[in-house]
Scaffold this motif. Structure first.
Motif, PDB file in Angstrom:
ATOM      1  N   GLU A 184       0.845  -1.202   0.000  1.00 30.70           N
ATOM      2  CA  GLU A 184       0.000   0.000   0.000  1.00 30.70           C
ATOM      3  C   GLU A 184       0.878   1.249   0.000  1.00 30.70           C
ATOM      4  O   GLU A 184       0.646   2.188  -0.768  1.00 30.70           O
ATOM      5  CB  GLU A 184      -0.907   0.028   1.234  1.00 30.70           C
ATOM      6  N   GLU A 185       1.878   1.250   0.868  1.00 30.07           N
ATOM      7  CA  GLU A 185       2.775   2.406   0.959  1.00 30.07           C
ATOM      8  C   GLU A 185       3.585   2.566  -0.326  1.00 30.07           C
ATOM      9  O   GLU A 185       3.766   3.678  -0.823  1.00 30.07           O
ATOM     10  CB  GLU A 185       3.707   2.257   2.165  1.00 30.07           C
ATOM     11  N   HIS A 186       4.043   1.462  -0.880  1.00 32.65           N
ATOM     12  CA  HIS A 186       4.796   1.518  -2.138  1.00 32.65           C
ATOM     13  C   HIS A 186       3.948   2.150  -3.235  1.00 32.65           C
ATOM     14  O   HIS A 186       4.394   3.067  -3.925  1.00 32.65           O
ATOM     15  CB  HIS A 186       5.239   0.113  -2.555  1.00 32.65           C
ATOM     16  N   PHE A 187       2.714   1.665  -3.396  1.00 30.73           N
ATOM     17  CA  PHE A 187       1.851   2.194  -4.452  1.00 30.73           C
ATOM     18  C   PHE A 187       1.439   3.636  -4.177  1.00 30.73           C
ATOM     19  O   PHE A 187       1.333   4.429  -5.103  1.00 30.73           O
ATOM     20  CB  PHE A 187       0.627   1.296  -4.655  1.00 30.73           C
ATOM     21  N   ILE A 209      -5.073  -1.029 -18.629  1.00 35.57           N
ATOM     22  CA  ILE A 209      -4.715  -1.863 -17.482  1.00 35.57           C
ATOM     23  C   ILE A 209      -5.782  -1.655 -16.412  1.00 35.57           C
ATOM     24  O   ILE A 209      -6.173  -0.525 -16.129  1.00 35.57           O
ATOM     25  CB  ILE A 209      -3.324  -1.479 -16.922  1.00 35.57           C
ATOM     26  N   ALA A 210      -6.247  -2.740 -15.825  1.00 34.31           N
ATOM     27  CA  ALA A 210      -7.290  -2.667 -14.799  1.00 34.31           C
ATOM     28  C   ALA A 210      -6.806  -1.828 -13.612  1.00 34.31           C
ATOM     29  O   ALA A 210      -5.626  -1.845 -13.266  1.00 34.31           O
ATOM     30  CB  ALA A 210      -7.667  -4.070 -14.342  1.00 34.31           C
ATOM     31  N   TYR A 211      -7.733  -1.132 -12.985  1.00 36.21           N
ATOM     32  CA  TYR A 211      -7.382  -0.199 -11.907  1.00 36.21           C
ATOM     33  C   TYR A 211      -6.730  -0.890 -10.720  1.00 36.21           C
ATOM     34  O   TYR A 211      -5.975  -0.288  -9.981  1.00 36.21           O
ATOM     35  CB  TYR A 211      -8.611   0.590 -11.445  1.00 36.21           C
ATOM     36  N   TRP A 212      -7.020  -2.157 -10.500  1.00 36.41           N
ATOM     37  CA  TRP A 212      -6.461  -2.879  -9.354  1.00 36.41           C
ATOM     38  C   TRP A 212      -5.068  -3.443  -9.643  1.00 36.41           C
ATOM     39  O   TRP A 212      -4.451  -4.023  -8.767  1.00 36.41           O
ATOM     40  CB  TRP A 212      -7.391  -4.012  -8.917  1.00 36.41           C
ATOM     41  N   CYS A 213      -4.586  -3.260 -10.854  1.00 41.01           N
ATOM     42  CA  CYS A 213      -3.267  -3.779 -11.236  1.00 41.01           C
ATOM     43  C   CYS A 213      -2.204  -2.695 -11.071  1.00 41.01           C
ATOM     44  O   CYS A 213      -2.403  -1.552 -11.477  1.00 41.01           O
ATOM     45  CB  CYS A 213      -3.289  -4.240 -12.687  1.00 41.01           C
ATOM     46  N   PRO A 214      -1.061  -3.056 -10.510  1.00 45.43           N
ATOM     47  CA  PRO A 214       0.004  -2.065 -10.348  1.00 45.43           C
ATOM     48  C   PRO A 214       0.646  -1.710 -11.683  1.00 45.43           C
ATOM     49  O   PRO A 214       0.680  -2.523 -12.609  1.00 45.43           O
ATOM     50  CB  PRO A 214       1.004  -2.780  -9.438  1.00 45.43           C
ATOM     51  N   LYS A 215       1.147  -0.505 -11.763  1.00 51.15           N
ATOM     52  CA  LYS A 215       1.857  -0.063 -12.958  1.00 51.15           C
ATOM     53  C   LYS A 215       3.367  -0.227 -12.790  1.00 51.15           C
ATOM     54  O   LYS A 215       4.086  -0.379 -13.766  1.00 51.15           O
ATOM     55  CB  LYS A 215       1.515   1.395 -13.255  1.00 51.15           C
ATOM     56  N   GLY A 255       0.610   6.904  -6.632  1.00 53.85           N
ATOM     57  CA  GLY A 255      -0.430   7.798  -6.157  1.00 53.85           C
ATOM     58  C   GLY A 255      -1.407   7.090  -5.237  1.00 53.85           C
ATOM     59  O   GLY A 255      -1.453   5.860  -5.163  1.00 53.85           O
ATOM     60  N   PHE A 256      -2.190   7.879  -4.542  1.00 52.87           N
ATOM     61  CA  PHE A 256      -3.085   7.363  -3.510  1.00 52.87           C
ATOM     62  C   PHE A 256      -4.230   6.504  -4.068  1.00 52.87           C
ATOM     63  O   PHE A 256      -4.670   5.559  -3.439  1.00 52.87           O
ATOM     64  CB  PHE A 256      -3.651   8.538  -2.706  1.00 52.87           C
ATOM     65  N   THR A 257      -4.703   6.841  -5.266  1.00 58.51           N
ATOM     66  CA  THR A 257      -5.862   6.178  -5.847  1.00 58.51           C
ATOM     67  C   THR A 257      -5.639   4.673  -5.996  1.00 58.51           C
ATOM     68  O   THR A 257      -4.667   4.236  -6.612  1.00 58.51           O
ATOM     69  CB  THR A 257      -6.187   6.785  -7.232  1.00 58.51           C
ATOM     70  N   CYS A 258      -6.524   3.906  -5.410  1.00 62.47           N
ATOM     71  CA  CYS A 258      -6.572   2.441  -5.545  1.00 62.47           C
ATOM     72  C   CYS A 258      -5.356   1.713  -4.966  1.00 62.47           C
ATOM     73  O   CYS A 258      -5.128   0.546  -5.279  1.00 62.47           O
ATOM     74  CB  CYS A 258      -6.776   2.022  -6.994  1.00 62.47           C
TER      75      CYS A 258
END
Length: 136
Positions: A46-49, A104-110, A54-57
């Motif tokens: 969570e902190e990494h993302f 890319i789905a919103y729940w997937c990391p970039k 960014g905070f979103t999702c």
């Protein structure tokens, strides 16, 4: 980069202990989570993302990555973390009214592409923090 990861992990652990204390958990609960729970890994991601994407999702992404790591361990194979809405839909997933199927789905990391990359990031960060604390 290594300093940034180390500082992020240190901040995550400090924040986790503060949250645990505020929620009425004692240090033994925290130790239990370090050894047995998903809380540390999920909070790390969570902190990494939050910082990298960014905070979103960030919570959705952290849960998704944790699930993929568990699947990787069970199936003994690397799991792709990025999928499009089209790929998800083709596997029977419900995407509701989403129209942009090739995004890319919103729940997937970039910033993390595979479960192996995710677990290596977590272990590397943990090891760096351990080394940093033992060098003092």
């Amino acid at each position: 980069m290594e300093d940034k990861i180390e500082e992020n992990l240190k901040q995550v652990i400090e924040n986790i202990s503060k949250v645990a204390e505020q929620d009425g958990y004692d240090k033994y609960w925290f130790y239990s989570q370090c050894l047995n729970g998903d809380y540390i890994v999920k909070t790390f991601f969570e902190e990494h993302f939050r910082k990298e994407e960014g905070f979103t999702c960030c919570c959705d992404k952290a849960n998704y990555v944790l699930g993929a790591i568990k699947t990787m361990i069970q199936q003994k194979q690397n799991i792709q973390l990025q999928q499009t809405y089209r790929e998800y839909q083709e596997k029977g997933g419900n995407i509701g009214s989403i129209k942009k199927l090739d995004e890319i789905a919103y729940w997937c990391p970039k910033t993390i592409k595979t479960s192996k990359e995710a677990i290596e990031l977590f272990y590397k960060s943990t090891l760096q923090l351990w080394r940093y604390n033992n060098a003092k």
